[in-house]
Design an enzyme around this catalytic site. Structure first.
Site, PDB file in Angstrom:
ATOM      1  N   LYS A  83      11.907  99.002  20.405  1.00 42.25           N
ATOM      2  CA  LYS A  83      11.783 100.604  20.308  1.00 42.25           C
ATOM      3  C   LYS A  83      10.615 101.352  21.031  1.00 42.25           C
ATOM      4  CE  LYS A  83      13.211 103.451  16.299  1.00 42.25           C
ATOM      5  NZ  LYS A  83      13.024 103.532  14.829  1.00 42.25           N
TER       6      LYS A  83
HETATM    7  O1  G3P Z   1      13.029 105.376  12.334  1.00 45.11           O
HETATM    8  C1  G3P Z   1      13.101 106.766  12.892  1.00 45.11           C
HETATM    9  C2  G3P Z   1      13.586 107.643  11.972  1.00 45.11           C
HETATM   10  O2  G3P Z   1      14.835 107.219  11.162  1.00 45.11           O
HETATM   11  C3  G3P Z   1      12.489 108.188  11.035  1.00 45.11           C
HETATM   12  O3  G3P Z   1      13.247 108.990  10.044  1.00 45.11           O
HETATM   13  O4  G3P Z   1      12.802 110.458   7.942  1.00 45.11           O
HETATM   14  O5  G3P Z   1      10.755 109.666   9.372  1.00 45.11           O
HETATM   15  O6  G3P Z   1      12.219 111.578  10.190  1.00 45.11           O
HETATM   16  P1  G3P Z   1      12.173 110.058   9.454  1.00 45.11           P
END
Ligand code: G3P
Length: 217
Positions: A83
């Site tokens: 990633k």
């Molecule tokens: O892994 C990336 C993403 O899904 C992060 O989510 O909730 O931290 O915006 P969030």
């Protein structure tokens, strides 16, 4: 459409995997840090639970650092996906890693242009952040729909992972507009499973059965 789980919590991964609805896992530095465990150890455990793409994120900001880390991550297991943040340096790393047949997931994508650039650089996956877009009053689902349209028009093989999913509605909408994959946090899976009419229906069936036959078979 495929579903991944967005967590580094192995108990949550085991539970959702046992239901048979997930085929991959995404992590990020925040999610790994939340578990307070060693990166390698958590990833190893996840690869034992789920036989599908598992994203582990690089920390470096320079292309050379990301390439080095990416090669290490790819070596950990055949299912590992590297990633990489959506920056110019990140895409240089994606280009090199994709030439080495290492799978990449370009993260922190907030626009269709960013997704197009990532796809052209050779990204296996692009991750538009639906929830974070909607937190700032932008239409995250429209961005996913635009990306899907662009990938289809130009026959680009990159797959969309709708990420930063905060609500069951965002999950349903991501599916509706053609995200190839959605990566979903445990709490959202839990909410999306439940429906008050399902619970009410089960109760009514049982009550009717018991009224007619008592507790018999
Ligand atoms: O892994 C990336 C993403 O899904 C992060 O989510 O909730 O931290 O915006 P969030």
């Amino acid at each position: 459409m495929k579903l991944f789980i967005d967590t580094a919590n192995t108990n949550h991964i085991k539970e959702i995997a046992s239901i048979g609805i997930i085929s991959g896992v995404t992590t990020n530095p925040t999610l790994i840090a939340k578990e307070g465990r060693d990166f390698q150890e958590v990833i190893k455990e996840i690869t034992d639970i789920v036989d599908g793409p598992i994203s582990g994120e690089v920390i470096g900001l320079k292309a050379e650092e990301m390439i080095k880390e990416g090669r290490e991550i790819a070596k950990m297991h055949k299912n590992m996906v590297v990633k990489i943040p959506m920056t110019k340096e990140g895409l240089k790393a994606v280009k090199t890693l994709s030439q080495e047949n290492i799978k990449t997931n370009v993260t922190l994508v907030f626009s269709s242009n960013q997704a197009l650039f990532a796809a052209l650089a050779g990204a296996t996956y692009v991750s538009p952040f639906v929830g974070r877009l909607e937190d700032t009053l932008h239409d995250g689902i429209e961005v996913v729909a635009d990306i899907r349209q662009i990938l289809d028009i130009y026959n680009l093989k990159t797959e969309i992972i709708a990420a930063s999913i905060r609500t069951p509605k965002q999950l349903a909408d991501a599916a509706r507009v053609g995200a190839h994959i959605a990566t979903v946090p445990y709490a959202v899976f839990d909410k999306a499973f439940a429906h008050p009419l399902t619970d009410k229906g089960i109760e009514a069936f049982l009550a009717d059965w018991q009224k007619a036959f008592g507790n018999k078979g």
